[in-house]
Design a protein around this motif. Structure first.
Motif, PDB file in Angstrom:
ATOM      1  N   TYR A 238      31.563  -1.264  19.036  1.00  0.00           N
ATOM      2  CA  TYR A 238      32.951  -1.535  18.698  1.00  0.00           C
ATOM      3  C   TYR A 238      33.842  -0.944  19.782  1.00  0.00           C
ATOM      4  N   ARG A 239      35.027  -1.538  19.946  1.00  0.00           N
ATOM      5  CA  ARG A 239      36.046  -0.949  20.799  1.00  0.00           C
ATOM      6  C   ARG A 239      37.288  -0.702  19.955  1.00  0.00           C
TER       7      ARG A 239
ATOM      8  N   LEU B 294      32.381  -5.710  19.010  1.00  0.00           N
ATOM      9  CA  LEU B 294      32.133  -6.425  20.258  1.00  0.00           C
ATOM     10  C   LEU B 294      30.835  -7.232  20.165  1.00  0.00           C
TER      11      LEU B 294
ATOM     12  N   ASP C 221      40.181  -2.672  29.695  1.00  0.00           N
ATOM     13  CA  ASP C 221      38.942  -2.170  29.097  1.00  0.00           C
ATOM     14  C   ASP C 221      39.131  -0.776  28.509  1.00  0.00           C
TER      15      ASP C 221
ATOM     16  N   TYR D 108      34.873   3.468  22.854  1.00  0.00           N
ATOM     17  CA  TYR D 108      33.722   2.617  22.594  1.00  0.00           C
ATOM     18  C   TYR D 108      32.779   3.341  21.642  1.00  0.00           C
TER      19      TYR D 108
END
Lengths: 111, 111
Positions: B35-36, B46, B83, B87
């Motif tokens: 996951y982010r 993700l 980005d 994470y």
């Protein structure tokens, strides 16, 4: 499509006051529901999960409780908040224990 | 509870660089998810990896599941400021109802 609503977005409460955070899911039936707490942008700690109405499993003993009065409603409560209850609270749902869909979170500050 | 260790905890790089973050455990998982999470929001899934040795690509992101299904890595090629985020890896054992999360890798990509 499925959506999850969580409110309020932010909350400032004095120590010793009660708490009620609500989460509702739309567009799915009999989801698994979860409450997580996250400290300062770090990992997620599972607090409670529910696989059905009235069924609550607690992962961490504390002064918080959860209830699921309806299929798609999950409530996190406390009778008396502690300073250590501050954090970012996330509600989530899943089907068949697969991927989680999270709400937008509630930032709780206990002062 | 299955423990997921993520490394590094923090990573600050410049735009265009490549990076790899890791998620390790002593337990075997039926699946692992990445996951982010952006500040003030809930994590967003993700990818899910389910087969030992599996590699999945999502644009510039490459995810790999270890052969023994105990670890996973995320490689980002030519990182971009977009980005930036936390994470998180999460795993589900064969008998668990809920995902266990690692503490996350906080990534900052500067222009």
């Amino acid at each position: 499509s499925q959506t999850i609503h969580q409110w309020p977005a932010t909350l400032v409460q004095p120590v010793g006051s009660p708490l009620s955070l609500e989460c509702t899911v739309e567009g799915t039936s009999n989801p698994n529901l979860y409450w997580y707490r996250q400290a300062a942008g770090r990992g997620l700690q599972l607090l409670f999960y529910s696989v059905g109405i009235g069924q609550i499993s607690s992962e961490v003993p504390q002064n918080l409780s959860a209830s699921r009065p309806q299929d798609r409603q999950f409530i996190l409560s406390s009778k008396k908040l502690l300073l250590s209850d501050s954090g970012f609270y996330l509600c989530a749902w899943s089907v068949h224990n697969e991927k989680l869909f999270f709400g937008s979170g509630t930032q709780l500050s206990v002062l | 509870t299955q423990l997921l260790e993520q490394s590094p905890q923090f990573l600050s790089i410049q735009e265009g660089e490549n990076l790899t973050v890791y998620c390790n455990s002593s337990s075997v998982f039926s699946s692992l998810q990445w996951y982010r999470q952006e500040p003030g929001e809930g994590p967003v899934l993700l990818v899910t990896v389910v087969t030992g040795g599996e590699v999945k690509k999502l644009k510039r992101l490459t995810f790999q599941f270890g052969d023994a299904r105990k670890d996973s890595s995320l490689h980002i090629t030519a990182a971009q400021p977009g980005d930036t985020g936390l994470y998180l890896c999460a795993g589900n054992s064969n008998s668990g109802y809920a995902l266990n999360f690692g503490k996350g890798t906080s990534l900052l990509v500067t222009p």
